[in-house]
Design a protein around this motif. Structure first.
Motif, PDB file in Angstrom:
ATOM      1  N   VAL A 149       0.948  -1.241   0.049  1.00  0.00           N
ATOM      2  CA  VAL A 149       0.045  -0.212  -0.206  1.00  0.00           C
ATOM      3  C   VAL A 149       0.818   1.152  -0.231  1.00  0.00           C
ATOM      4  N   ALA A 150       1.962   1.040   0.742  1.00  0.00           N
ATOM      5  CA  ALA A 150       2.796   2.376   0.807  1.00  0.00           C
ATOM      6  C   ALA A 150       3.515   2.821  -0.470  1.00  0.00           C
ATOM      7  N   LYS A 151       3.988   1.620  -1.203  1.00  0.00           N
ATOM      8  CA  LYS A 151       4.690   1.720  -2.509  1.00  0.00           C
ATOM      9  C   LYS A 151       3.639   2.129  -3.417  1.00  0.00           C
ATOM     10  N   VAL A 152       2.326   1.394  -3.268  1.00  0.00           N
ATOM     11  CA  VAL A 152       1.265   2.031  -4.429  1.00  0.00           C
ATOM     12  C   VAL A 152       0.710   3.563  -4.238  1.00  0.00           C
ATOM     13  N   ARG A 153       0.723   3.755  -2.870  1.00  0.00           N
ATOM     14  CA  ARG A 153       0.499   5.328  -2.574  1.00  0.00           C
ATOM     15  C   ARG A 153       1.542   6.165  -3.313  1.00  0.00           C
ATOM     16  N   LYS A 154       2.806   5.909  -3.099  1.00  0.00           N
ATOM     17  CA  LYS A 154       3.653   6.517  -3.893  1.00  0.00           C
ATOM     18  C   LYS A 154       3.661   6.644  -5.287  1.00  0.00           C
ATOM     19  N   GLN A 155       3.335   5.511  -5.825  1.00  0.00           N
ATOM     20  CA  GLN A 155       3.123   5.302  -7.413  1.00  0.00           C
ATOM     21  C   GLN A 155       1.904   6.461  -7.959  1.00  0.00           C
ATOM     22  N   VAL A 156       0.910   6.130  -7.219  1.00  0.00           N
ATOM     23  CA  VAL A 156      -0.346   6.878  -7.353  1.00  0.00           C
ATOM     24  C   VAL A 156      -0.001   8.251  -7.297  1.00  0.00           C
ATOM     25  N   GLU A 157       0.969   8.985  -6.319  1.00  0.00           N
ATOM     26  CA  GLU A 157       1.159  10.276  -6.350  1.00  0.00           C
ATOM     27  C   GLU A 157       1.991  10.745  -7.582  1.00  0.00           C
ATOM     28  N   GLU A 158       3.053   9.785  -8.031  1.00  0.00           N
ATOM     29  CA  GLU A 158       3.750  10.358  -9.128  1.00  0.00           C
ATOM     30  C   GLU A 158       2.736  10.207 -10.584  1.00  0.00           C
ATOM     31  N   GLU A 159       1.760   9.364 -10.278  1.00  0.00           N
ATOM     32  CA  GLU A 159       1.118   9.485 -11.679  1.00  0.00           C
ATOM     33  C   GLU A 159       0.034  10.573 -11.523  1.00  0.00           C
ATOM     34  N   ILE A 160      -0.144  11.221 -10.453  1.00  0.00           N
ATOM     35  CA  ILE A 160      -1.193  12.393 -10.289  1.00  0.00           C
ATOM     36  C   ILE A 160      -0.129  13.510 -10.758  1.00  0.00           C
ATOM     37  N   ILE A 161       1.106  13.716 -10.459  1.00  0.00           N
ATOM     38  CA  ILE A 161       1.945  14.803 -10.866  1.00  0.00           C
ATOM     39  C   ILE A 161       1.848  14.528 -12.404  1.00  0.00           C
ATOM     40  N   GLU A 162       2.433  13.335 -12.831  1.00  0.00           N
ATOM     41  CA  GLU A 162       2.535  13.185 -14.321  1.00  0.00           C
ATOM     42  C   GLU A 162       1.106  13.477 -15.219  1.00  0.00           C
ATOM     43  N   THR A 163       0.001  13.103 -14.500  1.00  0.00           N
ATOM     44  CA  THR A 163      -1.294  13.440 -15.324  1.00  0.00           C
ATOM     45  C   THR A 163      -1.359  15.070 -15.346  1.00  0.00           C
ATOM     46  N   GLY A 164      -0.971  15.620 -14.391  1.00  0.00           N
ATOM     47  CA  GLY A 164      -1.140  17.239 -14.354  1.00  0.00           C
ATOM     48  C   GLY A 164      -0.027  17.756 -15.305  1.00  0.00           C
ATOM     49  N   LYS A 165       1.083  17.311 -15.479  1.00  0.00           N
ATOM     50  CA  LYS A 165       2.101  17.699 -16.714  1.00  0.00           C
ATOM     51  C   LYS A 165       1.588  17.578 -18.131  1.00  0.00           C
ATOM     52  N   ARG A 166       1.038  16.134 -18.040  1.00  0.00           N
ATOM     53  CA  ARG A 166       0.603  16.003 -19.413  1.00  0.00           C
ATOM     54  C   ARG A 166      -0.720  16.860 -19.909  1.00  0.00           C
ATOM     55  N   THR A 167      -1.676  17.216 -18.758  1.00  0.00           N
ATOM     56  CA  THR A 167      -2.691  17.836 -19.161  1.00  0.00           C
ATOM     57  C   THR A 167      -2.310  19.264 -19.544  1.00  0.00           C
ATOM     58  N   THR A 168      -1.312  19.991 -18.769  1.00  0.00           N
ATOM     59  CA  THR A 168      -1.103  21.402 -19.069  1.00  0.00           C
ATOM     60  C   THR A 168      -0.165  21.265 -20.420  1.00  0.00           C
ATOM     61  N   ILE A 169       0.688  20.397 -20.832  1.00  0.00           N
ATOM     62  CA  ILE A 169       1.156  20.253 -22.117  1.00  0.00           C
ATOM     63  C   ILE A 169       0.296  20.304 -23.126  1.00  0.00           C
ATOM     64  N   ASP A 170      -0.617  19.034 -22.974  1.00  0.00           N
ATOM     65  CA  ASP A 170      -1.748  19.044 -23.833  1.00  0.00           C
ATOM     66  C   ASP A 170      -2.489  20.389 -24.216  1.00  0.00           C
ATOM     67  N   LEU A 171      -2.869  21.203 -23.093  1.00  0.00           N
ATOM     68  CA  LEU A 171      -3.609  22.312 -23.226  1.00  0.00           C
ATOM     69  C   LEU A 171      -2.661  23.510 -23.698  1.00  0.00           C
ATOM     70  N   GLY A 172      -1.358  23.522 -23.642  1.00  0.00           N
ATOM     71  CA  GLY A 172      -0.540  24.630 -24.159  1.00  0.00           C
ATOM     72  C   GLY A 172      -0.267  25.671 -23.024  1.00  0.00           C
ATOM     73  N   ILE A 173      -0.588  25.056 -21.824  1.00  0.00           N
ATOM     74  CA  ILE A 173      -0.176  25.819 -20.702  1.00  0.00           C
ATOM     75  C   ILE A 173       1.037  25.751 -20.033  1.00  0.00           C
ATOM     76  N   HIS A 174       1.847  26.955 -19.616  1.00  0.00           N
ATOM     77  CA  HIS A 174       3.315  26.868 -19.532  1.00  0.00           C
ATOM     78  C   HIS A 174       3.352  27.845 -18.028  1.00  0.00           C
ATOM     79  N   GLY A 175       4.445  27.373 -17.675  1.00  0.00           N
ATOM     80  CA  GLY A 175       4.555  28.258 -16.193  1.00  0.00           C
ATOM     81  C   GLY A 175       3.897  28.065 -14.975  1.00  0.00           C
ATOM     82  N   LEU A 176       3.112  26.924 -14.946  1.00  0.00           N
ATOM     83  CA  LEU A 176       2.462  26.559 -13.723  1.00  0.00           C
ATOM     84  C   LEU A 176       2.941  26.355 -12.659  1.00  0.00           C
TER      85      LEU A 176
END
Length: 512
Positions: A280-307
């Protein structure tokens, strides 16, 4: 006798030595003469060689001197040629300067003459103007200042009249076209953005290959399932449903952590409390990394920079949050694209509009849960992470909780309503949905003269059929307005409801 012989022998030896000495001296003299002659010959050869070398060096020095002299002569000749060429160029420049000087002198003289002529003519014009002013004053009986004031006043009145007419024309045209133009922009914005219908639940179903795994997940006396529930905060329901385990919880992030952890435990096969906490501790860390990666991918897809990185993390966290069954990240992306399209149609900055649309619901996913409306909380978070004032105002004003101070705010508000109110965007409880439709129909049936009512298009339109003998055509308009006002005052509904009153006149005859 013996002594005589000894003396004779000694004398003989002495004579022999003397003869040998004289002979060796003669031989030495002849050898010395030979050596002297050889030395003289070698000296002559050396002398001749030295003389030849000296002559060669002398010739070499003479040749070098001649070559150096020739080179210097060539340089001197080249320098003389350059000097002559420069002298020619200087003479040409001097001639050109003299010619230009003469031309400038001629131009200066012409300008002086023209200046004198202009001065004389301006003096004549001033005199004529004074005479004309004196004549006007004499004829009109007004001074120049009074005449100027009257002229200015008349021009002001004409300008005000013309401006008022122009403004009225613009206002009339705007009133005629504003509604049509607004509908066109909204419809084009909706048509240019295609998104999926998002459906979220409060439960997640975990599929298993066979029901034997359920016992291993429960563990001896239920210790495994208790450890898993304690580590994830999710209720795990193991019932008679074949090949399925239900994960129940209001937090989608926790449900996702529980699902991934359960999957890894089942695949690995080692299921016990210590292993459960580790996974569970390992998966929680993976999910947190996935959350950050999702946020980055969303901002890149929308062309939003400097967030700000924290805002990027919150954007990724939207993936696991829903509102009325609508996925929050999908809703924010849809709102951002709608805002960009609408801002482009209105001639505003689409990048700023897209940024405000993406962040407008950022107050729904904070790490803590303060007692603030999500719009105000989102505005405070945006201010904290150095977003621009117009972006912050658009976030805080999209539910009219603060005053709108920029054009971005109404755009975000409208696009948020479009994304949330379109059919299929949000899921409602079936009972509440049916009750709302029944309330619409019953409200319209309460008016006299109404025969039937039908709520159609998912409650977006209410059709009211009235009796032709009870209500006139003029009264139908009044009835539709009264029903619309009563719906606004008494019912709660998303979007808008169209009320259509239908009155039919039928003439029936029978041929026998």
């Amino acid at each position: 006798m013996t002594a005589i012989w000894i003396i004779i022998a000694v004398a003989a030896l002495a004579i022999g030595y003397a003869v040998a000495t004289v002979t060796s001296k003669r031989n030495a003299g002849s050898r010395a003469n030979l050596i002297i002659e050889e030395a003289n010959r070698e000296a002559g050869v050396i002398k001749e060689n030295k003389l030849l070398k000296a002559k060669e060096e002398e010739m070499k020095i003479i040749n070098d001197a001649e070559r150096t002299a020739n080179q210097r002569m060539q340089k001197v000749q080249t320098a003389e040629a350059r000097a002559k060429q420069r002298e020619i160029q200087l003479n040409q420049i001097q001639n050109d300067n003299n010619r230009r000087k003469k031309e400038l002198d001629n131009l200066r003289n012409n300008l002086d003459n023209r200046e004198q002529l202009l001065e004389s003519r301006s003096a004549e014009l001033e005199q004529m103007q004074r005479q004309a002013q004196e004549e006007l004053v004499r004829i009109s009986g007004l001074s120049a200042d009074e005449a100027r004031e009257k002229l200015v006043e008349s021009l002001k009145d004409e300008a005000k009249t013309a401006a008022a007419g122009y403004i009225n024309d613009i206002m009339d045209e705007a009133k005629m076209t504003a509604n049509k133009e607004a509908k066109r922009i909204v419809i084009q914005s909706i048509q240019r953005v295609a998104t999926e219908t998002a459906v979220e639940n409060s439960v997640t179903v975990f599929h298993i290959d066979n029901d034997e795994i359920k016992g291993r997940i429960i563990g001896r006396e239920g210790r495994n399932i208790r450890a898993l529930e304690a580590a994830t905060g999710i209720e795990i329901i193991v019932d008679d449903t074949p090949e399925a385990i239900v994960l129940s919880g209001f937090d989608p992030v926790r449900r996702e952590i529980a699902r991934l952890a359960l999957h890894q435990l089942v695949v690995d096969g080692r299921i016990h409390p210590a292993r459960i906490e580790e996974v569970v501790a390992k998966v929680r860390k993976q999910v947190e990394e996935e959350i950050i990666e999702t946020g980055k991918r969303t901002t890149i897809d929308l062309g939003i920079h400097g967030l700000h990185p924290e805002l990027i993390r919150m954007v990724g966290k939207m993936k696991y949050r829903s509102s009325y069954g609508q996925n929050l990240l999908q809703h924010s992306r849809e709102t951002a694209n709608l805002c960009a399209v609408m801002a482009s149609e209105l001639g505003l900055n689409p990048k700023k509009a897209r940024r405000a649309g993406l962040l407008h619901d950022i107050g729904k996913v904070p790490d803590d849960e303060p007692e603030l409306p999500h719009a105000l909380l989102g505005m405070k978070l945006a201010e904290k992470f150095k977003e621009k004032p117009d972006i912050c105002n658009a976030i805080g004003a999209h539910h009219d909780e603060v005053e709108q101070t920029s054009l971005l705010a109404p755009i975000v508000q409208v696009c948020d309503a479009i994304s949330g109110a379109r059919p299929g965007a949000r899921r409602e409880i079936v009972e509440a949905y049916i009750k709302r439709l029944n309330d619409l129909e019953q409200l319209a049936l309460s008016y006299p003269g109404v025969l039937k009512t039908y709520a159609i298009q998912a409650g977006r339109e209410l059709r009211v059929i009235v009796g032709a003998d009870k209500i006139t055509d003029e009264e139908t308009e009044k009835l539709s307005a009264e029903i619309a006002k009563k719906i606004q005052d008494e019912l709660t509904y998303p979007g808008q409801v169209k009320i259509t009153v239908i009155r039919e006149t039928r003439s029936i005859s029978f041929a026998k």
